[in-house]
Scaffold this motif. Structure first.
Motif, PDB file in Angstrom:
ATOM      1  N   ILE A 163       0.868  -1.186   0.000  1.00  0.00           N
ATOM      2  CA  ILE A 163       0.000   0.000   0.000  1.00  0.00           C
ATOM      3  C   ILE A 163       0.900   1.229   0.000  1.00  0.00           C
ATOM      4  N   LYS A 193       1.999   5.096  -2.391  1.00  0.00           N
ATOM      5  CA  LYS A 193       1.710   6.027  -3.485  1.00  0.00           C
ATOM      6  C   LYS A 193       2.544   5.699  -4.727  1.00  0.00           C
ATOM      7  N   ARG A 218      -5.870  11.864  -5.357  1.00  0.00           N
ATOM      8  CA  ARG A 218      -6.343  10.567  -4.862  1.00  0.00           C
ATOM      9  C   ARG A 218      -5.466   9.451  -5.413  1.00  0.00           C
ATOM     10  N   PHE A 219      -4.818   8.701  -4.532  1.00  0.00           N
ATOM     11  CA  PHE A 219      -4.063   7.503  -4.898  1.00  0.00           C
ATOM     12  C   PHE A 219      -5.008   6.336  -4.654  1.00  0.00           C
ATOM     13  N   HIS A 220      -5.476   5.736  -5.725  1.00  0.00           N
ATOM     14  CA  HIS A 220      -6.749   5.018  -5.757  1.00  0.00           C
ATOM     15  C   HIS A 220      -6.612   3.503  -5.634  1.00  0.00           C
ATOM     16  N   ASP A 221      -7.375   2.942  -4.708  1.00  0.00           N
ATOM     17  CA  ASP A 221      -7.631   1.489  -4.663  1.00  0.00           C
ATOM     18  C   ASP A 221      -6.317   0.718  -4.553  1.00  0.00           C
ATOM     19  N   LEU A 222      -5.689   0.843  -3.398  1.00  0.00           N
ATOM     20  CA  LEU A 222      -4.312   0.394  -3.209  1.00  0.00           C
ATOM     21  C   LEU A 222      -4.193  -1.041  -2.713  1.00  0.00           C
ATOM     22  N   ALA A 223      -5.318  -1.669  -2.356  1.00  0.00           N
ATOM     23  CA  ALA A 223      -5.246  -3.021  -1.796  1.00  0.00           C
ATOM     24  C   ALA A 223      -6.528  -3.776  -2.113  1.00  0.00           C
ATOM     25  N   ASP A 224      -6.394  -5.065  -2.318  1.00  0.00           N
ATOM     26  CA  ASP A 224      -7.572  -5.898  -2.552  1.00  0.00           C
ATOM     27  C   ASP A 224      -8.136  -6.326  -1.194  1.00  0.00           C
ATOM     28  N   ILE A 225      -9.157  -5.579  -0.736  1.00  0.00           N
ATOM     29  CA  ILE A 225      -9.775  -5.876   0.556  1.00  0.00           C
ATOM     30  C   ILE A 225     -10.737  -7.046   0.367  1.00  0.00           C
TER      31      ILE A 225
END
Lengths: 169, 169
Positions: free
Chosen positions: B23, B25, B40-47
């Protein structure tokens, strides 16, 4: 043009309960994990995501690139109709936020301003109107938990003939 | 007792891809929001959350209460079979982590140690074995995004006749 003054009040769980969650250790359920080496402050926000069509919670960073100063004038607010949006600072500086109840006809006089104590994040519940994030400090970074998925998840409204003037107490 | 030495290597997306997400930038998809005031640094991890029975993503804080020092010996690892677990520091200090692929029979020789660059968080994908969080610094706080819901979501294994010795490079 009518100018409505908004004074930022200290953010507390009670004052904010109509709009969302205060994300903080104070008053949270907590318990030791990892054989006592770590304390877990548990389940601090109601992460709401409309998942009917495959929507899901995502994690992002927001980084401030343009500074905003007080008194701060604005008349655009937004809401996310398909999910909550949580903001957690990665520093210990206060944050000023403005919220309004999730009605379809937001009014300037129904907005409320809060300031955090430097140890708090916050989570806007689904549909809660809010001022877009501002900060005096370029480079400040926030952890964001919100929703990704199909469909419009951002409504913007410009309050006609109204300017909000946001001031610190 | 066999001692297996683990040397923490720099955390990179490539090296970590088998285990989860870095996670950060750097290298992230990003775009301006809020009329250009915020990036916005977008959607950094698969939750990942098993939601079949009402499981959902939650946000918590982990705060270190007991310091751990290197070289650090351990032989207990854990995994979360019903969801991912993301760790995002609220400071700029490196973190040391140990992971192993999501097999049912974890072995000491299949574990890998990483150290962050101080600007990274990480997300263990569902079922990935890992050392419980440690830090030298009492009071350090991490933002955690994992799953709450029915059913067991934590398996622990003690590696028999094996001690791991975790060292910095």
């Amino acid at each position: 043009m009518n100018i409505t003054k908004l004074v930022a009040k200290p953010l507390t769980k009670d004052a904010f309960s109509e709009f969302g969650d205060v994300i903080e250790k104070d008053g949270a359920k907590h318990f030791p994990i990892n054989e006592g080496a770590v304390e877990r402050f548990h389940d601090l926000a109601d992460i709401q995501v409309d998942s009917v069509d495959g929507g899901k919670a995502i994690v992002s960073f927001f980084q401030v690139t343009t500074p905003s100063f007080f008194p701060y004038q604005f008349n655009l607010i937004e809401r996310h109709p398909k999910g909550s949006q949580a903001f957690i600072p990665t520093d210990d500086k206060p944050v000023v936020l403005v919220v309004g109840a999730p009605t379809d006809t937001p009014q300037a006089e129904n907005l409320h301003a809060f300031i955090t104590n430097g140890k708090q994040g916050f989570n806007f519940h689904t549909g809660v109107w809010h001022m877009p994030l501002i900060s005096e400090d370029v480079g400040r970074t926030f952890v964001i938990i919100d929703r990704s998925g199909p469909g419009n998840n951002c409504d913007e409204v410009t309050l006609e003939n109204n300017m909000l003037e946001l001031v610190l107490a």
